[in-house]
Design a protein around this motif. Sequence first.
Motif, PDB file in Angstrom:
ATOM      1  N   VAL A 145     -55.669  17.740 -27.489  1.00  0.00           N
ATOM      2  CA  VAL A 145     -56.633  16.915 -28.218  1.00  0.00           C
ATOM      3  C   VAL A 145     -55.929  15.664 -28.730  1.00  0.00           C
ATOM      4  O   VAL A 145     -54.931  15.758 -29.457  1.00  0.00           O
ATOM      5  N   ALA A 146     -56.434  14.511 -28.343  1.00  0.00           N
ATOM      6  CA  ALA A 146     -55.820  13.256 -28.768  1.00  0.00           C
ATOM      7  C   ALA A 146     -56.165  12.967 -30.222  1.00  0.00           C
ATOM      8  O   ALA A 146     -57.241  13.328 -30.701  1.00  0.00           O
ATOM      9  N   GLN A 177     -60.230   6.488 -30.556  1.00  0.00           N
ATOM     10  CA  GLN A 177     -61.138   5.395 -30.914  1.00  0.00           C
ATOM     11  C   GLN A 177     -60.627   4.058 -30.403  1.00  0.00           C
ATOM     12  O   GLN A 177     -61.401   3.215 -29.952  1.00  0.00           O
ATOM     13  N   SER A 178     -59.319   3.847 -30.453  1.00  0.00           N
ATOM     14  CA  SER A 178     -58.748   2.596 -29.942  1.00  0.00           C
ATOM     15  C   SER A 178     -59.000   2.466 -28.450  1.00  0.00           C
ATOM     16  O   SER A 178     -59.340   1.392 -27.944  1.00  0.00           O
ATOM     17  N   LEU A 179     -58.829   3.585 -27.722  1.00  0.00           N
ATOM     18  CA  LEU A 179     -59.050   3.562 -26.282  1.00  0.00           C
ATOM     19  C   LEU A 179     -60.515   3.298 -25.962  1.00  0.00           C
ATOM     20  O   LEU A 179     -60.840   2.463 -25.101  1.00  0.00           O
ATOM     21  N   LEU A 180     -61.429   4.006 -26.647  1.00  0.00           N
ATOM     22  CA  LEU A 180     -62.854   3.809 -26.391  1.00  0.00           C
ATOM     23  C   LEU A 180     -63.290   2.395 -26.742  1.00  0.00           C
ATOM     24  O   LEU A 180     -64.107   1.784 -26.052  1.00  0.00           O
ATOM     25  N   PRO A 234     -50.373  -3.618 -24.091  1.00  0.00           N
ATOM     26  CA  PRO A 234     -49.077  -2.920 -24.118  1.00  0.00           C
ATOM     27  C   PRO A 234     -48.951  -1.900 -25.243  1.00  0.00           C
ATOM     28  O   PRO A 234     -48.443  -0.804 -25.033  1.00  0.00           O
ATOM     29  N   GLU A 235     -49.443  -2.250 -26.465  1.00  0.00           N
ATOM     30  CA  GLU A 235     -49.272  -1.324 -27.571  1.00  0.00           C
ATOM     31  C   GLU A 235     -50.111  -0.057 -27.387  1.00  0.00           C
ATOM     32  O   GLU A 235     -49.694   1.045 -27.735  1.00  0.00           O
ATOM     33  N   LEU A 236     -51.305  -0.189 -26.778  1.00  0.00           N
ATOM     34  CA  LEU A 236     -52.134   0.982 -26.521  1.00  0.00           C
ATOM     35  C   LEU A 236     -51.544   1.818 -25.395  1.00  0.00           C
ATOM     36  O   LEU A 236     -51.533   3.059 -25.455  1.00  0.00           O
ATOM     37  N   ASP A 237     -51.051   1.146 -24.366  1.00  0.00           N
ATOM     38  CA  ASP A 237     -50.397   1.859 -23.263  1.00  0.00           C
ATOM     39  C   ASP A 237     -49.213   2.676 -23.774  1.00  0.00           C
ATOM     40  O   ASP A 237     -49.028   3.846 -23.418  1.00  0.00           O
TER      41      ASP A 237
END
Length: 665
Positions: free
Chosen positions: A61-62, A68-71, A137-140
Amino acid sequence: MALDLAMEDLRMLHAPLDPAVLTSILAKVRDDALATEQAERAQQPPDLGFVPRPTAARRIVAPKDLAQSLLHWLAQQGSMAGIDDADLKDPDKGRANGIAAGPTADAPAQDSNDQTATMVEEPADGGPVHRGLWLPPELDRAIRDFVAANPAPPAELTTARAASTIRATIAQGVQGAYLDAARRNDRQMAQAHVQRALDGFEAEGITVHPNSRGVLERQALSVLGAVHGQAATDERELPEIVLTSPEALLVPRQTVGEPAAAFIPAAAPTTPPAAPMIGRAAPTITEMLQKCIKLKRDKGWNDKSIADATTSIRMFVEYRGDVPIDQVTSADASDYKALLLDVPKLAGKGRFAKLTITDLVAEANALEQALNDEEVDPNSVHGIFRDEDDDSWHVARYSLATVNKHINFLNVVFTAGMKYLDRKEDASVFASEYYDKALVKEHRRKRLAYEVNELESLFRSPAWAGCVDDRLRATASDSPPPRDARFWGPLIAAHQGMRLEEILQLQTEDVDEEDGIAVFRIRKGAGRKLKTAASARTVPVHSSLIRIGLLKYAQARRAEGSPLLFPELKRGGGFSTYGHAYSLWWTEYRRAIGIYKPGLDFHSFRTTVNTHLLRRRCNETMIKALLGHSIAGDITTDDYNAGLSLADLQQALDLWQFDISYLDV
């Protein structure tokens, strides 16, 4: 029911769409989307060419903030048509579990300014590394760190089951993107689908008005979301999708410039419906308003209160849609409260007439921009002000007090609704949305009072000193001005402190005599309305008004057989008042003679009398009796007039004097 809501949305436009055409177009969008989804799946191998590896069976589970950042990032990318199952072929190379990674030294970006360029190099073991959009980059890095911190357990799924699960996950993600776009009224994802459907209809000679495109695209977002939702729940079999399922109702929040309404079609039920719930069905917002009016009419709501409540509910329905009251959330209430602060003060008047709430805000913002771009002459516009610090122009917006007024009517209706549904009364989503009274008082715009020299200057202007007898009466002349409502109205207000409508609706019998003292009888009756119960009162006529001939004027009207003191006036406006047209004249007149000042309006005469009587140390109870104010504890006029004779009130009123001797007759 959902189709009815869609048609109600269309009726708000100037070119309504035929219901059959609307259904046909949305059915075409649905069928095309189903056909496309089936064709794409038919071209793919059952197992997507997966190599069994532990990553296919991760069950972790993330964190909520990461998800939320990804969505949020996905929602900003628009259409997801470029993301398919093959993008997930090798999660460990170039992608983090199917999400694009940024450029690397081995595969640099094609253009440093192009954040949507794609990578097409093939790895040694074949299969595209990445054919989608790069993550920031920061999300990756956050995703990679999370994956590294959660090692995968042994694989539990077959390759075919893994492929099916991933296809369902992708469909569910696409569904979420469409529904999120529907909530934001971001119609871009549906435009191509609607255009293809319209092309087919135009080939048959059926045309659709351009004004209807927005509504079609909004409804199509919901249809497309339902298509992909069905694909996610039943990946191999796609049953018929019902376009008008009332269970699928969803009205997205509105954005500036768009009317509210949308629905989400849902799949036909495959299991028997549940037993009906015992209890009342939730009424819609407008249905609850009508119930509330019936309850409140006998508890103090007059025609003005009903009209104000209706306006407050209408504006909220424009924003949220006429949904059942139990579907309105606290977030809806909070967002709407914030929107009210941007509504122009002159909503419903002039350039702001007949606009929905979001169009009101859009028009006010556009006007503000045009003023500061010097495209509009400020002298041609009402309801604006200039910031003294930076000289920028602003449209006057709702005050905190006005926002609280709207919130109060909404809270009354929703509280009654919760009680109607046998829920606790404080369950109203608006109950906690009021601005604090201290904050309202702090931000209240102070109504200005006239000083004596300003009044004497005003009443030496053409409408009293001599003018050309035209509509405005702002041109000086040796001809004496007509002594009618435009002459007497401001004079009565400046001496008596009476409200505008109290003056203009006076009948000749209301100018009377009691105990040897000339009086105004301010009361309810045929053709008369009062603001509050405390407004009803009998007060002495100021000695200055008697000296310049007011009683003689009233006697002349009686002799003519006129029941009205000012028979030339006509009612007008939404509330059918004499003051509607009169207020427009008063504003124009002050502008024309160069004495207009924001905050110094007709009601300022009332403030003026109150202020100057206080300066002359007049008892506050006397002032309340003269002005028709209620006091703490809801004491009525009869209560606090007890012991105050007309002679007492006359003596108090005559403390307030300024020079108008040049008007003596």
